[in-house]
Design a protein around this motif. Structure first.
Motif, PDB file in Angstrom:
ATOM      1  N   ALA A 102       0.830  -1.211   0.000  1.00  0.00           N
ATOM      2  CA  ALA A 102       0.000   0.000   0.000  1.00  0.00           C
ATOM      3  C   ALA A 102       0.860   1.255   0.000  1.00  0.00           C
ATOM      4  O   ALA A 102       0.544   2.245  -0.679  1.00  0.00           O
ATOM      5  CB  ALA A 102      -0.931  -0.014   1.211  1.00  0.00           C
ATOM      6  N   THR A 132       0.813   4.069  -2.935  1.00  0.00           N
ATOM      7  CA  THR A 132       0.488   5.448  -2.555  1.00  0.00           C
ATOM      8  C   THR A 132       1.611   6.398  -2.918  1.00  0.00           C
ATOM      9  O   THR A 132       1.366   7.498  -3.451  1.00  0.00           O
ATOM     10  CB  THR A 132       0.189   5.526  -1.054  1.00  0.00           C
ATOM     11  N   TYR A 179       1.648   6.985  -6.600  1.00  0.00           N
ATOM     12  CA  TYR A 179       0.554   7.892  -6.957  1.00  0.00           C
ATOM     13  C   TYR A 179       0.914   9.332  -6.617  1.00  0.00           C
ATOM     14  O   TYR A 179       0.685  10.246  -7.414  1.00  0.00           O
ATOM     15  CB  TYR A 179      -0.701   7.455  -6.220  1.00  0.00           C
ATOM     16  N   PHE A 231      -2.075  11.826  -0.541  1.00  0.00           N
ATOM     17  CA  PHE A 231      -1.898  10.785   0.472  1.00  0.00           C
ATOM     18  C   PHE A 231      -3.249  10.298   0.996  1.00  0.00           C
ATOM     19  O   PHE A 231      -3.381   9.130   1.384  1.00  0.00           O
ATOM     20  CB  PHE A 231      -1.052  11.312   1.638  1.00  0.00           C
ATOM     21  N   LYS A 232      -4.247  11.173   1.002  1.00  0.00           N
ATOM     22  CA  LYS A 232      -5.559  10.826   1.555  1.00  0.00           C
ATOM     23  C   LYS A 232      -6.541  10.318   0.499  1.00  0.00           C
ATOM     24  O   LYS A 232      -7.706  10.076   0.823  1.00  0.00           O
ATOM     25  CB  LYS A 232      -6.165  12.040   2.258  1.00  0.00           C
ATOM     26  N   THR A 278      -3.686  -1.062  -7.200  1.00  0.00           N
ATOM     27  CA  THR A 278      -4.339   0.195  -6.815  1.00  0.00           C
ATOM     28  C   THR A 278      -4.716   0.181  -5.336  1.00  0.00           C
ATOM     29  O   THR A 278      -5.682   0.818  -4.927  1.00  0.00           O
ATOM     30  CB  THR A 278      -5.595   0.449  -7.665  1.00  0.00           C
ATOM     31  N   PHE A 308      -4.417   1.696  -2.452  1.00  0.00           N
ATOM     32  CA  PHE A 308      -3.995   2.906  -1.761  1.00  0.00           C
ATOM     33  C   PHE A 308      -3.955   2.652  -0.255  1.00  0.00           C
ATOM     34  O   PHE A 308      -4.639   1.786   0.267  1.00  0.00           O
ATOM     35  CB  PHE A 308      -4.950   4.054  -2.065  1.00  0.00           C
ATOM     36  N   TYR A 309      -3.171   3.465   0.418  1.00  0.00           N
ATOM     37  CA  TYR A 309      -3.034   3.314   1.867  1.00  0.00           C
ATOM     38  C   TYR A 309      -4.390   3.459   2.555  1.00  0.00           C
ATOM     39  O   TYR A 309      -4.742   2.684   3.450  1.00  0.00           O
ATOM     40  CB  TYR A 309      -2.052   4.350   2.402  1.00  0.00           C
ATOM     41  N   THR A 310      -5.166   4.464   2.153  1.00  0.00           N
ATOM     42  CA  THR A 310      -6.469   4.680   2.765  1.00  0.00           C
ATOM     43  C   THR A 310      -7.425   3.524   2.465  1.00  0.00           C
ATOM     44  O   THR A 310      -8.279   3.187   3.299  1.00  0.00           O
ATOM     45  CB  THR A 310      -7.078   5.990   2.257  1.00  0.00           C
ATOM     46  N   LEU A 331      -0.177   7.085   9.060  1.00  0.00           N
ATOM     47  CA  LEU A 331      -0.401   8.010   7.941  1.00  0.00           C
ATOM     48  C   LEU A 331      -0.297   9.455   8.420  1.00  0.00           C
ATOM     49  O   LEU A 331       0.276  10.303   7.719  1.00  0.00           O
ATOM     50  CB  LEU A 331      -1.770   7.754   7.317  1.00  0.00           C
TER      51      LEU A 331
END
Length: 320
Positions: A94, A98, A101, A250-251, A270, A272-274, A297
């Protein structure tokens, strides 16, 4: 002797009473002067304490617990953080997605926004209409409807491949191919360039035109004027846009959730961290673990922001 002691005590009591009266009068004056302002601030203060600070402190506590939203939280100390950093391969995946991205979307978005802002700064007719049209994607880009539309555009039988087929190119299914899926999300982010464009346009309007006239008289080319005048004077705006857009990157959540169907795409391309945080919290019901992910995060964003402000002294030029 007793009379002297009694007189001293009476004076002390009188002084204390006087100080109380003075303090009470001071508080009354402060309340009369600032009371209406605090009354108007009361809704925001209640929202901040009840919807922001309170939940943040609760999540900080939960990050040190094992909590599945059914049983009571069980204190586990730093076990969640240790597992995240040492025994969770999806956390590394993740973070990689991220960071990719962020590194791709933010520079492309800022460059594109600056180019459009410079074009609009030439005094085109109907400027307000262009500003509204270009700003519209920033208002709509984070919506579920736009994410669904984007998924349809880049599907295997979508409009993008239909256009490519007209020139003899057989395109892949962009959203389901692990080598290309992240770039569809980057393209969606760059498409939402309206917000930084408006800020760049406002910054360009503040640069004195006589500086460009003087540079032209000295024989400076357009590129040299941009490099020596526009960029240095625009660095505060660039700095602001870069910080804000990076934090937003990041969000990012909605596009990845909708386009990948909440799974993180093929082989986590894909994730993402969130999105991973959401999966842990509401998919696996590991709320304590998800809280630890959230605070990591927060720490990452705080470190980036601090580094940005520390480095700004070397490249951001203000009026002085």
């Amino acid at each position: 002797m007793s009379n002297a002691v009694r007189a001293t005590a009476d004076r002390a009591a009188a002084a204390e009473q006087y100080q109380g009266v003075v303090a009470d009068g001071r508080w009354r004056r402060l309340l009369a002067a600032n009371g209406p302002g605090y009354l108007f601030l009361l809704p925001w203060l209640l929202g901040f304490l009840g919807l922001t600070l309170g939940p943040a402190l609760v999540s900080l506590y939960l990050s040190f617990t094992d909590f599945d939203m059914i049983r009571s939280p069980e204190w586990v100390g730093a076990a969640n953080y240790v597992r995240i950093t040492t025994a969770d391969p999806k956390f590394a995946a993740a973070m990689k997605v991220t960071l990719t991205y962020v590194v791709l979307s933010v520079p492309f978005k800022l460059v594109f926004a600056l180019l459009v802002a410079m074009a609009l700064n030439k005094g085109v007719r109907g400027l307000t209409v262009y500003r509204a049209v270009f700003y519209l994607p920033s208002l709509l880009g984070g919506s579920v409807a736009i994410a669904v539309l984007w998924r349809q555009l880049f599907a295997g039988d979508g409009l993008v491949n239909a256009a490519l087929s007209q020139i003899g190119i057989q395109g892949p299914s962009w959203i389901s191919h692990p080598s290309y899926s992240i770039y569809t999300l980057v393209a969606l982010s760059v498409w939402q360039f309206g917000s930084p464009m408006i800020i760049f346009l406002a910054g360009l309007r503040q640069i004195p035109t006589d500086m460009y006239e003087a540079a032209s008289l000295d024989g400076a080319s357009k590129f040299r004027q941009f490099y020596k005048i526009t960029l240095p004077l625009l660095t505060p705006v660039i700095f602001f846009n870069a910080v804000v857009q990076t934090i937003d990157a990041f969000k990012a959540f909605t596009p990845a959730f909708i386009i990948s169907g909440g799974s993180g795409g093929p082989i986590n391309s894909t994730l993402f961290y969130t999105l991973y945080l959401y999966q842990e919290a509401f998919g696996n019901f590991r709320m304590g673990y998800a809280s630890a992910l959230a605070w990591i995060l927060v720490l990452i964003i705080a470190v980036f922001t601090a580094f940005s402000f520390l480095s700004s002294r070397y490249w951001v030029h203000y009026d002085d």
